[in-house]
Design a protein around this motif. Structure first.
Motif, mmCIF file in Angstrom:
data_model
loop_
_atom_site.group_PDB
_atom_site.id
_atom_site.type_symbol
_atom_site.label_atom_id
_atom_site.label_comp_id
_atom_site.label_asym_id
_atom_site.label_seq_id
_atom_site.Cartn_x
_atom_site.Cartn_y
_atom_site.Cartn_z
ATOM 1 N N VAL A 175 0.836 -1.210 0.000
ATOM 2 C CA VAL A 175 0.000 0.000 0.000
ATOM 3 C C VAL A 175 0.863 1.250 0.000
ATOM 4 N N ILE A 176 1.887 1.280 0.859
ATOM 5 C CA ILE A 176 2.767 2.448 0.917
ATOM 6 C C ILE A 176 3.424 2.683 -0.440
ATOM 7 N N GLY A 177 3.820 1.589 -1.093
ATOM 8 C CA GLY A 177 4.474 1.730 -2.395
ATOM 9 C C GLY A 177 3.545 2.215 -3.488
ATOM 10 N N LEU A 178 2.249 1.978 -3.352
ATOM 11 C CA LEU A 178 1.296 2.367 -4.401
ATOM 12 C C LEU A 178 0.548 3.654 -4.082
ATOM 13 N N ILE A 179 0.703 4.182 -2.890
ATOM 14 C CA ILE A 179 0.038 5.440 -2.535
ATOM 15 C C ILE A 179 0.405 6.574 -3.492
ATOM 16 N N PRO A 180 1.696 6.739 -3.882
ATOM 17 C CA PRO A 180 1.986 7.820 -4.849
ATOM 18 C C PRO A 180 1.198 7.689 -6.147
ATOM 19 N N SER B 78 -4.415 0.510 9.250
ATOM 20 C CA SER B 78 -5.339 1.114 8.287
ATOM 21 C C SER B 78 -6.223 2.168 8.957
ATOM 22 N N ASN B 79 -6.655 1.902 10.185
ATOM 23 C CA ASN B 79 -7.492 2.866 10.902
ATOM 24 C C ASN B 79 -6.756 4.177 11.141
ATOM 25 N N SER C 40 -7.195 8.359 8.558
ATOM 26 C CA SER C 40 -7.416 9.764 8.915
ATOM 27 C C SER C 40 -6.414 10.680 8.227
ATOM 28 N N GLU C 41 -5.257 10.141 7.854
ATOM 29 C CA GLU C 41 -4.245 10.964 7.188
ATOM 30 C C GLU C 41 -4.496 11.081 5.683
ATOM 31 N N LEU C 42 -5.122 10.043 5.085
ATOM 32 C CA LEU C 42 -5.215 9.984 3.627
ATOM 33 C C LEU C 42 -6.591 10.308 3.066
ATOM 34 N N ILE D 216 -7.994 8.835 -0.692
ATOM 35 C CA ILE D 216 -7.550 7.443 -0.512
ATOM 36 C C ILE D 216 -8.238 6.890 0.725
ATOM 37 N N THR D 217 -9.040 5.842 0.535
ATOM 38 C CA THR D 217 -9.870 5.306 1.616
ATOM 39 C C THR D 217 -9.616 3.809 1.805
#
Length: 667
Positions: free
Chosen positions: A502-507, A546-547, A551-553, A558-559
């Motif tokens: 997930v971190i790698g695909l967030i961008p 994930s919780n 709140s940050e994303l 991004i949910t």
């Protein structure tokens, strides 16, 4: 010895070619329309033989439109000409049936005669018997029977053409209603009893499985699996001195329609039907003229065009064409003694429907249930969207990929085994979809980083990420003191691998304006069953992460959705043999939850039992742990956990009782 097969890309044809490849020698020429050459290439890869050779032609053309030079070159070399290309559909119109079944047979026979084929094998149908009442033997044909539909009429007519006009030796095969493969469930379309599967699915999802329903005696039917039909045809075609005969490829013991329906209801987990009046106790009906008996009157009404039009307004909502209702049972009993004699000693026989009904249901649910494709919200959400799915080579991930493709999405298949991913992609492409394959060991963090770089470079967007890949370990703490690596392995794949992806695909999601992540968690996070400390801790960690990041994303579009999944019948639970008798949901039911997560984007999807467990742990934690401790003593460690060959404990009735009360919990 060479073979020529029409309809090789069809349902029975594919399995017949497979039998010929596996058990016979010589080239196998298969008729293919020019526009279907791409599809045949996929089948050629599956058959895995260079002896299967496509021949371009068309069923609607004289001589099947095969190049005369090819015919001249191969004249005299074709020993067996199998004609399977036809319409096998009660709902097809008169013109289509006439063109395909009658015209196609005439053109196939023309080509067989030009080639000087050793034997012309015509695949007819028991429909040629029409509404004959009584025992219909294999040497019977023109008995003055009523032919109630275009399908019946053209099946009769095409068989007549072979019997009366063939200038080469011939054999005729009359299959009953052909259903999927008894071992794999493979089926290519909705037909016969499959029309009623959506209604059974609705019953399963709406009513408790123990609820008895009242049914009526609808007469007898006859279904056979396609593997039996293909094996029998292959064998019968090669038995000498059988030319000029017909063979009934049927179940020697006809099944009452209600029994067939109940077999599939049982496989689905839906309520079953009970008939209050058994036919054995309805002897007085035998004194009533057949045309006045309730079943005859009912079938006559169902075949009335006006009644069908009225019924279709209701039945079509469940995917059941009204014209099918009048053909749910047979008036004839099909005698198959000649076929059974010719098959004697071959080991080929019709398996009992109960033994493979669940296999057929599972395949329909995973591959043929088109409810997602017909759902407007699902199509609007997923069409042309890229959905990265981990663990996509089997189980929940594979079925989710099929459903995403059905809705017009593009599943991006991720798992360790490339071959299985390619098989899934081939399944999707055969159904007109598109999929991408990216093999990756998701327990290797560096491999995940490389995967994320590749996906970001290759895909125009990353719209959804489904964290489905996971490792489950069922082992009590007392057996885990020297197995700390169990905790490391589950955390590595279920937690570290998932968040690394997930971190790698967030961008990439951020660049395309947002995205949605679906985490397949476990009901165990809410209920805390014993023996799953390694597995549940890793899933709880993913939930917690994930919780927090939600709140940050959320401001960037991004949910996240976490699905606290109940016990699913997948290969992952297979080593725990006590689960074989537990109530579970199917991979398709689990995949439906994943589709719901993508369409509706709730923060969590829970079961009622999972929520009850979470409340119990909050309101009465001591009592909850006492109940769980009782279950801990009732359910033994698995053989795999003990390193043994069999599971201990003899409290099976208590285990099943608890499993049914707490349906879906991992024990």
């Amino acid at each position: 010895m060479s073979y020529f097969v029409t309809g090789a890309t069809g349902f029975i044809g594919r399995h017949l070619v497979e039998e010929l490849v596996d058990h016979r020698e010589g080239e196998i020429f298969v008729l293919v329309r020019a526009g279907s050459l791409g599809r045949i290439q996929t089948l050629l890869r599956r058959w895995g033989s260079d002896r299967v050779v496509p021949v371009v032609g068309d069923l609607s053309s004289p001589g099947l439109g095969v190049d005369p030079d090819w015919v001249a070159e191969h004249a005299g070399s074709i020993e067996h000409f199998f004609h399977l290309a036809a319409i096998y559909d009660m709902t097809a119109d008169d013109a289509t049936n006439e063109a395909m079944n009658v015209g196609g047979t005439r053109h196939a026979l023309e080509l067989a005669e030009e080639l000087g084929a050793g034997c012309f094998h015509q695949v007819s149908s028991v429909a040629a018997a029409g509404e004959y009442a009584g025992r219909f033997t294999e040497d019977m044909f023109a008995e003055g029977q009523h032919l109630p539909s275009p399908y019946h009429r053209t099946k009769y007519e095409s068989e007549r053409i072979v019997r009366e006009e063939a200038e080469v030796p011939w054999r005729v095969y009359r299959p009953a209603i052909v259903v999927g493969h008894s071992e794999t469930g493979a089926m290519d379309k909705v037909d016969g009893p499959y029309y009623f599967f959506p209604l059974m699915k609705l019953m399963r999802d709406s009513l408790p499985g123990w609820l008895p329903l009242v049914g009526v005696d609808l007469g007898d039917t006859n279904v056979v699996p396609v593997d039996y039909v293909a094996k029998a045809m292959d064998h019968l075609a090669h038995v000498p001195d059988l030319d000029g005969q017909a063979f009934h490829l049927v179940n020697p013991e006809p099944q009452p329609v209600v029994e067939m329906i109940n077999a599939f209801c049982g496989a689905a987990g839906a309520p079953r039907f009970a008939t209050p009046v058994d036919r054995r106790y309805a002897a007085p009906l035998a004194l009533v003229p057949r045309r006045l008996r309730p079943l005859t009157v009912l079938n006559s009404l169902l075949k009335n065009p006006g009644v069908q039009s009225a019924l279709d307004l209701v039945t079509s909502r469940f995917g059941v064409p009204a014209e099918v209702l009048g053909h749910t049972s047979f008036t004839a009993v099909f005698d198959s003694r000649a076929t059974e004699k010719a098959l004697a000693g071959s080991g080929i026989g019709v398996p009992d429907l109960e033994s493979y009904a669940r296999t057929l249901w599972g395949y329909w649910e995973e591959y043929l249930d088109d409810s997602v494709g017909r759902d407007a919200d699902a199509r609007a959400t997923l069409k042309d969207k890229y959905v990265v799915i981990t663990g996509a080579s089997s189980g929940i991930g594979q079925v989710t990929a099929l459903k995403v493709a059905q809705a017009g999405g593009i599943p991006v298949l991720v798992a360790r085994g490339k071959d299985k991913l390619e098989e899934t992609r081939a399944d999707i492409e055969l159904r007109g979809g598109k999929a991408l394959v990216y093999p990756c060991d998701l327990s290797d963090l560096e491999a995940i980083d490389a995967l994320c770089e590749q996906l970001t470079a290759d895909l125009p967007s990353v719209d959804f990420v489904v964290n489905n890949a996971g490792r489950s370990i069922r082992r009590s703490l007392k057996l885990s003191h020297d197995r700390f690596h169990d905790f490391e392995r589950t955390m590595q794949l279920n937690y570290f691998g998932a968040i690394r992806l997930v971190i790698g695909l967030i961008p990439a999601m951020r660049a395309s304006g947002g995205g949605h992540v679906v985490n397949v968690s476990s009901i165990g996070v809410q209920t805390n069953p014993p023996r799953f400390s390694a597995y549940i801790a890793s899933k709880a960690a993913l939930d917690a992460w994930s919780n927090v990041v939600s709140s940050e994303l959320i401001g960037e579009g991004i949910t996240f959705t976490g699905i606290h999944m109940p016990l699913v019948r997948t290969p992952m639970i297979a080593p725990t043999k006590i689960y074989d008798k537990f109530p579970t949901i199917s991979p398709a039911q689990a995949a439906d939850l994943l589709i719901k997560a993508m369409v509706d984007r709730p923060h969590e999807i829970n079961t009622m039992l999972g929520n009850a467990g979470a409340i119990a742990h909050t309101v009465a934690p001591k009592l909850a742990f006492r109940v769980l401790n009782m279950a801990y003593h009732v359910f033994p460690d698995s053989a795999a956990a003990k390193g043994a060959t069999a599971e201990g404990g003899a409290r099976e009735s208590e285990q099943i009782m608890l499993a049914r009360v707490f349906k879906g919990v991992h024990w």
